[in-house]
Design an enzyme around this catalytic site. Structure first.
Site, short mmCIF file in Angstrom:
data_model
loop_
_atom_site.label_atom_id
_atom_site.label_comp_id
_atom_site.label_asym_id
_atom_site.label_seq_id
_atom_site.Cartn_x
_atom_site.Cartn_y
_atom_site.Cartn_z
CG HIS A 98 11.00 23.52 78.59
ND1 HIS A 98 10.28 22.59 77.64
CD2 HIS A 98 10.59 22.85 79.88
CE1 HIS A 98 9.62 21.98 78.29
NE2 HIS A 98 9.64 21.95 79.62
CG HIS A 100 12.17 22.18 84.29
ND1 HIS A 100 10.65 22.94 84.75
CD2 HIS A 100 11.75 21.35 83.40
CE1 HIS A 100 10.00 22.56 83.97
NE2 HIS A 100 10.42 21.66 83.09
P1 5GP Z 1 7.78 20.23 81.19
O1 5GP Z 1 6.67 19.42 81.91
O2 5GP Z 1 7.28 20.33 79.70
O3 5GP Z 1 9.11 19.83 81.27
O4 5GP Z 1 7.53 21.73 81.96
C1 5GP Z 1 6.54 22.78 81.27
C2 5GP Z 1 6.67 23.84 82.28
O5 5GP Z 1 6.04 25.11 81.67
C3 5GP Z 1 5.98 23.53 83.66
O6 5GP Z 1 6.73 23.62 84.52
C4 5GP Z 1 4.83 24.77 83.54
O7 5GP Z 1 4.45 25.20 84.78
C5 5GP Z 1 5.48 25.56 82.62
N1 5GP Z 1 4.65 26.55 82.05
C6 5GP Z 1 3.35 26.06 80.90
N2 5GP Z 1 2.99 27.07 80.36
C7 5GP Z 1 3.61 28.19 80.87
C8 5GP Z 1 3.44 29.63 80.43
O8 5GP Z 1 2.46 30.09 79.82
N3 5GP Z 1 4.14 30.53 81.24
C9 5GP Z 1 5.35 30.00 82.15
N4 5GP Z 1 6.13 31.04 82.53
N5 5GP Z 1 5.35 28.77 82.27
C10 5GP Z 1 4.56 27.95 81.62
#
Ligand code: 5GP
Length: 138
Positions: A98, A100
């Site tokens: 993913h 951001h």
């Molecule tokens: P990472 O730290 O892996 O780059 O980002 C994961 C992101 O996914 C985090 O910013 C977190 O807030 C988001 N996230 C985790 N679980 C969920 C969810 O169930 N729904 C949504 N909309 N975002 C999520």
């Protein structure tokens, strides 16, 4: 066990979806760093950048640009960060690729900065040799 994002793709878990096509989905981050913070995912459950075939990379990049353009038109931020974490050491918490998309406003503290270091000419030479060899090997 399917990732939380796969369960969002299937509709098992709700999300604030803002754009969807055959290969990608964009939805609001549940814990936003700023107003409008959006995640762009590829629908197939692949852990990180290192795992993506070119067509999925292109699809996510294209959707990321469209989301950034939509956020700019809708919210008029002063800037936008595109952040993409790979591996727990890099801050990845959901192991489903993913990106951001984080709108920024002048003076906000939405995203932390890294601490710029220094690199010697010798270390540059070592790294260039190491890395160029990887390209020649592939
Ligand atoms: P990472 O730290 O892996 O780059 O980002 C994961 C992101 O996914 C985090 O910013 C977190 O807030 C988001 N996230 C985790 N679980 C969920 C969810 O169930 N729904 C949504 N909309 N975002 C999520």
């Amino acid at each position: 066990m399917a990732s939380i994002f796969t369960r969002i793709v299937s509709g098992e878990i709700p999300a604030a979806k803002i754009y969807e096509d055959e290969l990608t989905l964009a939805f609001l981050d549940i814990n936003p760093a700023s107003r409008g913070h959006t995640l762009v995912i590829c629908k197939p459950e692949l852990p990180s950048l290192l795992d993506l075939p070119p067509e999925l990379l292109y699809a996510v990049s294209s959707t990321t640009q469209r989301v950034a353009q939509a956020l700019t038109r809708a919210l008029q931020p002063d800037g936008i960060n595109i952040i993409q974490n790979n591996g727990a050491a890099a801050g990845q918490t959901v192991f489903h690729y993913h990106v951001h998309v984080i709108p920024r406003w002048n003076g906000d503290q939405a995203v932390g900065a890294w601490h710029p270091g220094r690199i010697s000419a010798e270390e540059q030479r070592v790294l260039v040799t190491l890395l160029r060899a990887q390209f020649n090997a592939s």
